[in-house]
Design a protein around this motif. Structure first.
Motif, mmCIF file in Angstrom:
data_model
loop_
_atom_site.group_PDB
_atom_site.id
_atom_site.type_symbol
_atom_site.label_atom_id
_atom_site.label_comp_id
_atom_site.label_asym_id
_atom_site.label_seq_id
_atom_site.Cartn_x
_atom_site.Cartn_y
_atom_site.Cartn_z
ATOM 1 N N LEU A 231 44.619 90.501 -64.438
ATOM 2 C CA LEU A 231 45.321 89.229 -64.605
ATOM 3 C C LEU A 231 44.751 88.581 -65.864
ATOM 4 O O LEU A 231 43.821 87.790 -65.819
ATOM 5 N N ASP A 232 45.341 88.946 -66.998
ATOM 6 C CA ASP A 232 44.794 88.502 -68.271
ATOM 7 C C ASP A 232 45.370 87.154 -68.698
ATOM 8 O O ASP A 232 46.156 86.529 -67.980
ATOM 9 N N ASP A 233 44.983 86.714 -69.879
ATOM 10 C CA ASP A 233 45.446 85.413 -70.361
ATOM 11 C C ASP A 233 46.944 85.405 -70.620
ATOM 12 O O ASP A 233 47.589 84.346 -70.517
ATOM 13 N N ALA A 234 47.506 86.567 -70.959
ATOM 14 C CA ALA A 234 48.956 86.621 -71.167
ATOM 15 C C ALA A 234 49.688 86.327 -69.864
ATOM 16 O O ALA A 234 50.705 85.618 -69.858
ATOM 17 N N TRP A 235 49.179 86.852 -68.751
ATOM 18 C CA TRP A 235 49.779 86.560 -67.441
ATOM 19 C C TRP A 235 49.659 85.069 -67.132
ATOM 20 O O TRP A 235 50.610 84.445 -66.645
ATOM 21 N N VAL A 236 48.496 84.499 -67.412
ATOM 22 C CA VAL A 236 48.299 83.069 -67.175
ATOM 23 C C VAL A 236 49.282 82.263 -68.010
ATOM 24 O O VAL A 236 49.923 81.321 -67.517
ATOM 25 N N ASP A 237 49.442 82.621 -69.277
ATOM 26 C CA ASP A 237 50.347 81.886 -70.160
ATOM 27 C C ASP A 237 51.801 81.979 -69.682
ATOM 28 O O ASP A 237 52.528 80.974 -69.648
ATOM 29 N N GLN A 238 52.229 83.185 -69.322
ATOM 30 C CA GLN A 238 53.616 83.377 -68.889
ATOM 31 C C GLN A 238 53.891 82.632 -67.586
ATOM 32 O O GLN A 238 54.933 81.965 -67.438
ATOM 33 N N THR A 239 52.971 82.748 -66.645
ATOM 34 C CA THR A 239 53.153 82.066 -65.351
ATOM 35 C C THR A 239 53.124 80.552 -65.539
ATOM 36 O O THR A 239 53.921 79.818 -64.927
ATOM 37 N N SER A 240 52.248 80.087 -66.391
ATOM 38 C CA SER A 240 52.165 78.655 -66.653
ATOM 39 C C SER A 240 53.456 78.122 -67.248
ATOM 40 O O SER A 240 53.940 77.040 -66.874
ATOM 41 N N ALA A 241 54.047 78.884 -68.172
ATOM 42 C CA ALA A 241 55.291 78.451 -68.790
ATOM 43 C C ALA A 241 56.419 78.332 -67.763
ATOM 44 O O ALA A 241 57.185 77.369 -67.764
ATOM 45 N N ILE A 242 56.480 79.292 -66.844
ATOM 46 C CA ILE A 242 57.530 79.274 -65.816
ATOM 47 C C ILE A 242 57.342 78.075 -64.881
ATOM 48 O O ILE A 242 58.291 77.338 -64.591
ATOM 49 N N VAL A 243 56.105 77.879 -64.427
ATOM 50 C CA VAL A 243 55.847 76.777 -63.488
ATOM 51 C C VAL A 243 56.058 75.431 -64.171
ATOM 52 O O VAL A 243 56.663 74.512 -63.593
ATOM 53 N N THR A 244 55.609 75.312 -65.410
ATOM 54 C CA THR A 244 55.759 74.040 -66.130
ATOM 55 C C THR A 244 57.232 73.667 -66.287
ATOM 56 O O THR A 244 57.614 72.514 -66.075
ATOM 57 N N GLN A 245 58.051 74.652 -66.599
ATOM 58 C CA GLN A 245 59.476 74.374 -66.751
ATOM 59 C C GLN A 245 60.102 73.897 -65.451
ATOM 60 O O GLN A 245 61.108 73.183 -65.452
ATOM 61 N N GLY A 246 59.490 74.247 -64.328
ATOM 62 C CA GLY A 246 60.024 73.838 -63.036
ATOM 63 C C GLY A 246 59.676 72.422 -62.634
ATOM 64 O O GLY A 246 60.267 71.895 -61.686
ATOM 65 N N VAL A 247 58.701 71.803 -63.334
ATOM 66 C CA VAL A 247 58.270 70.481 -62.901
ATOM 67 C C VAL A 247 58.539 69.383 -63.930
ATOM 68 O O VAL A 247 58.581 68.208 -63.569
ATOM 69 N N VAL A 248 58.719 69.757 -65.198
ATOM 70 C CA VAL A 248 58.847 68.717 -66.207
ATOM 71 C C VAL A 248 60.173 67.977 -66.080
ATOM 72 O O VAL A 248 61.188 68.542 -65.647
ATOM 73 N N ALA A 249 60.135 66.726 -66.467
ATOM 74 C CA ALA A 249 61.339 65.891 -66.395
ATOM 75 C C ALA A 249 62.311 66.289 -67.495
ATOM 76 O O ALA A 249 61.906 66.735 -68.563
#
Length: 200
Positions: free
Chosen positions: A182-200
């Motif tokens: 679970l490298d930093d690329a996985w963290v970055d990709q997952t973070s981008a998906i989750v962030t898009q789900g919560v931002v106004a």
């Protein structure tokens, strides 16, 4: 390495305060044995022997193997939200990176399958164990409330669901592809998906 029995007292008599040396020795022994022999083979007697103390001392502190292993594998419940508020994308990435670091640690890898099974079978145990994460949920709730006030996050985002998504994504990734990092690329990709789900 087995603790020196001469440096670790036996269980204190009723009414005496807990000895932090015993606590530390037991948690260290449980962590080491968990990695060495796995959750299913770990016993309270084995932990007591490794720690140089007694089963009575263990049960005085933890009512079950699951509770002991949970505290040994998760010595603290990191929120990853120590920094100042103001950037929900950075907050989400920090939480996902922290979840990755926790769930990929050797003790958690060794203990998680057995812990999940035991907690699923015992609602009271589940409640006692998850109580240790109260601070995590509170920190996420406060940070999201702050982001909603700033207009950065939608008001209908449930902080409990956010924690579940982050933890669930991490655990499922490990179950599906246990040999892949679970490298930093996985963290970055997952973070981008989750962030898009919560931002106004």
């Amino acid at each position: 390495m087995k603790a020196d029995p001469s440096s670790v007292d036996k269980a204190p008599a009723a009414g005496r305060p807990r000895d932090p040396r015993i606590d530390a020795a037991i948690l260290r022994a449980a962590t080491d044995l968990l990695v060495e022999i796995g959750y299913s083979n770990l016993t309270m007697a084995a932990v007591a022997h490794r720690a140089g103390t007694t089963k009575t001392a263990l049960y005085r502190r933890w009512s079950s193997k699951a509770e002991l292993v949970h505290e040994a594998a998760f010595p603290a419940a990191p929120t990853a939200l120590a920094g100042p508020a103001g950037d929900i994308a950075a907050d989400i990435r920090a939480m996902i990176a922290a979840a990755r670091d926790v769930f990929t640690s050797p003790p958690v890898r060794a203990g998680m399958p057995g812990l999940i099974a035991d907690m699923a079978d015992d609602p009271d145990l589940n409640a006692r164990v998850t109580q240790r994460f109260t601070g995590v949920f509170a920190a996420v709730r406060d940070r999201l409330a702050d982001a909603v006030t700033r207009g950065e996050v939608r008001s209908d985002v449930d902080p409990d669901r956010l924690v579940e998504i982050i933890g669930g994504a991490t655990m499922l990734r490990m179950l599906l592809w246990p040999g892949l990092e679970l490298d930093d690329a996985w963290v970055d990709q997952t973070s981008a998906i989750v962030t898009q789900g919560v931002v106004a």
